[in-house]
Design a protein around this motif. Sequence first.
Motif, PDB file in Angstrom:
ATOM      1  N   SER A 155       0.830  -1.205   0.000  1.00  0.00           N
ATOM      2  CA  SER A 155       0.000   0.000   0.000  1.00  0.00           C
ATOM      3  C   SER A 155       0.863   1.252   0.000  1.00  0.00           C
ATOM      4  O   SER A 155       0.583   2.219  -0.714  1.00  0.00           O
TER       5      SER A 155
ATOM      6  N   PRO B  56      -8.457  13.509  -2.910  1.00  0.00           N
ATOM      7  CA  PRO B  56      -8.898  12.129  -3.212  1.00  0.00           C
ATOM      8  C   PRO B  56      -8.477  11.138  -2.131  1.00  0.00           C
ATOM      9  O   PRO B  56      -9.165  10.136  -1.904  1.00  0.00           O
ATOM     10  N   ALA B  57      -7.339  11.431  -1.466  1.00  0.00           N
ATOM     11  CA  ALA B  57      -6.911  10.525  -0.400  1.00  0.00           C
ATOM     12  C   ALA B  57      -7.907  10.533   0.753  1.00  0.00           C
ATOM     13  O   ALA B  57      -8.196   9.474   1.344  1.00  0.00           O
TER      14      ALA B  57
ATOM     15  N   VAL C 121     -11.131  11.167   0.543  1.00  0.00           N
ATOM     16  CA  VAL C 121     -12.330  10.442   0.103  1.00  0.00           C
ATOM     17  C   VAL C 121     -12.094   8.934   0.152  1.00  0.00           C
ATOM     18  O   VAL C 121     -12.924   8.160   0.652  1.00  0.00           O
ATOM     19  N   GLY C 122     -10.939   8.496  -0.361  1.00  0.00           N
ATOM     20  CA  GLY C 122     -10.640   7.071  -0.350  1.00  0.00           C
ATOM     21  C   GLY C 122     -10.506   6.511   1.056  1.00  0.00           C
ATOM     22  O   GLY C 122     -10.960   5.399   1.340  1.00  0.00           O
ATOM     23  N   THR C 123      -9.910   7.290   1.953  1.00  0.00           N
ATOM     24  CA  THR C 123      -9.761   6.833   3.334  1.00  0.00           C
ATOM     25  C   THR C 123     -11.121   6.694   4.012  1.00  0.00           C
ATOM     26  O   THR C 123     -11.375   5.719   4.726  1.00  0.00           O
TER      27      THR C 123
ATOM     28  N   LEU D 179     -14.015   6.138   2.585  1.00  0.00           N
ATOM     29  CA  LEU D 179     -14.698   4.966   2.040  1.00  0.00           C
ATOM     30  C   LEU D 179     -14.087   3.675   2.583  1.00  0.00           C
ATOM     31  O   LEU D 179     -14.796   2.710   2.885  1.00  0.00           O
ATOM     32  N   GLY D 180     -12.753   3.641   2.719  1.00  0.00           N
ATOM     33  CA  GLY D 180     -12.103   2.445   3.244  1.00  0.00           C
ATOM     34  C   GLY D 180     -12.503   2.148   4.684  1.00  0.00           C
ATOM     35  O   GLY D 180     -12.762   0.999   5.048  1.00  0.00           O
TER      36      GLY D 180
END
Length: 565
Positions: free
Chosen positions: A45, A88-89, A91-93, A95-96
């Motif tokens: 990752s 975007p990080a 948003v991705g975090t 969602l994760g």
Amino acid sequence: MTKALPPEGIVGEQSWLTVRKTAERDTAVYVPFLVAFGVLGLVMSVLIVGNVVASAVGTGTRRIGVLKALGFTPAQVVRAYVGQALIPAAVGTALGVLVGHLLAVPVMAEAEEVYGASSLAVAPGVDLAVVAGVLGLVAATAWASAWRAGRLRTVDALAVGRASAAGRGRWAARRAGRLPLPRPVALGLARPFARPGRALAMGTAILFGAVAVTFTAGMGASLGEVMRARAHDAADVVVPAPPPDFGPRGPVPGKRPAVDPAAVATAVGAAAGTGKHYSASTVRAAVSGLSGTVDVIAFTGDASWGGYTMVAGRWFAGPGEAVVPTAFLAATGTRIGDTVTLNGLAEPVPVRIVGEVLDPRKEGKQVFTDASHLASAHPDLTETSHHIAVEPGTGVTGYVEALNRDLAPLGVTARAGGLESGGDMVDTLNALSAILTLLLVAVAALGVLNGVLLDTRERVREIGVHKALGMTPRGTVAMVITSVVVTGLVAGVLGVPLGVAVHGRVVPAMGDSVELRFPDSVIAVYGAAELLLPALGGLLIAVLGALLPAGWAARARTAAALRTE
């Protein structure tokens, strides 16, 4: 409890400390396994996030030059790109974390049901650590990449744009052009030398994918060896011991007519097609240093061929000798060469330990010895099983049918031998291995996809020139895919020994967690096929990641590609 219940209401008892120890043994074996996959996943990752952010900043070098020409200071440029990467990080975090909570719901519900707890949930500290760790990683990577670009002079940043450094990789292109290969293939093979940093990032992701595949292949083979050692069932045919009759407090001796082991052994020896055979009887005894009773497995005949895997020492060769599991040695503080005394029989029976056997059953409370050595103690040998290896060319099914006709008057039945199921733990470990390996391979392929996609978009104009000079769409696909072939092969070859090393550390740690010491047959499980397939797996991961960008490049129109800045 005894006073509260009617007579005969309690049929047995067990200390809660024993239950806890058993539960801890069952879960401890997972810890080294999960730690290994967790570390692999975290490292991959980090690599993927770092590669994505660094590539995004690198492709914006010309834009950075424009910003500096408009008056932005280097610090403002760095802050702008760090913020751009964090959006975007974040948003991705988020969602994760959300998906992680949803996946944890069934696991928590199962734990609540098993332990009678309520309101189990992921600790808030875990969420904070994940969010802070991911965003901190992205910010640090973006800052380092943007800082290098921000230090460029405005004219240099505007001139560099998205082009490679002049002359980089030309020597590799000239040498590849001399090879007897199609021109698209030669151009693709030389491409990693034009972007060595990007090729290194892709190769590292592929390397860890190959490590995961190699480790998983070895894990499955090692678990298979452990299960074969646990089953102790190398016999073609087995005559199991007759099950005892049970009363309210357990087995009731003498209720069912006793089976004569000697008569069964005579019938087995007289049967047509019988090769080697031995019998095993189980009696209970006590040993100093161990609580409760110990199962003493007394053999009549040579049982060395019966599937017993030795960790150290040798199989017993005669009366007075014994082999014991690893946990027995640890619990009693003994070692090979020491003598222990079997108590609780008609008289004490001393035996000398000559070997250490791999056996994860009964928490190590077992002693394997010769039945003739126990004769003076007059043990009860009614729990006797018989194990048979048929002669070459003898059909097992026909042999069992014929033998059962002879055994019917004796009250026992023969069956075909074979390994038993590995149990829930082995099935769970194999399933987890497959799922986690697929996830890591997918992450590695995504890393390749990101690198090849950025490289292809940077080379749009160059691809347009190649197409204008006559390169076909098939040639374009070949050029893009072969650009990752060398990287995939090298990473796969390097990942195999690393995967073997991880397997060599994790499997013994799993054994230590349940008080087992594995022999070389459980650790050294890699053959030529087990090493070749993961090495080629690196190439497969690279090709899978490059397929999508290759198709996009092949479909690009020549005129549109030539107009791209």
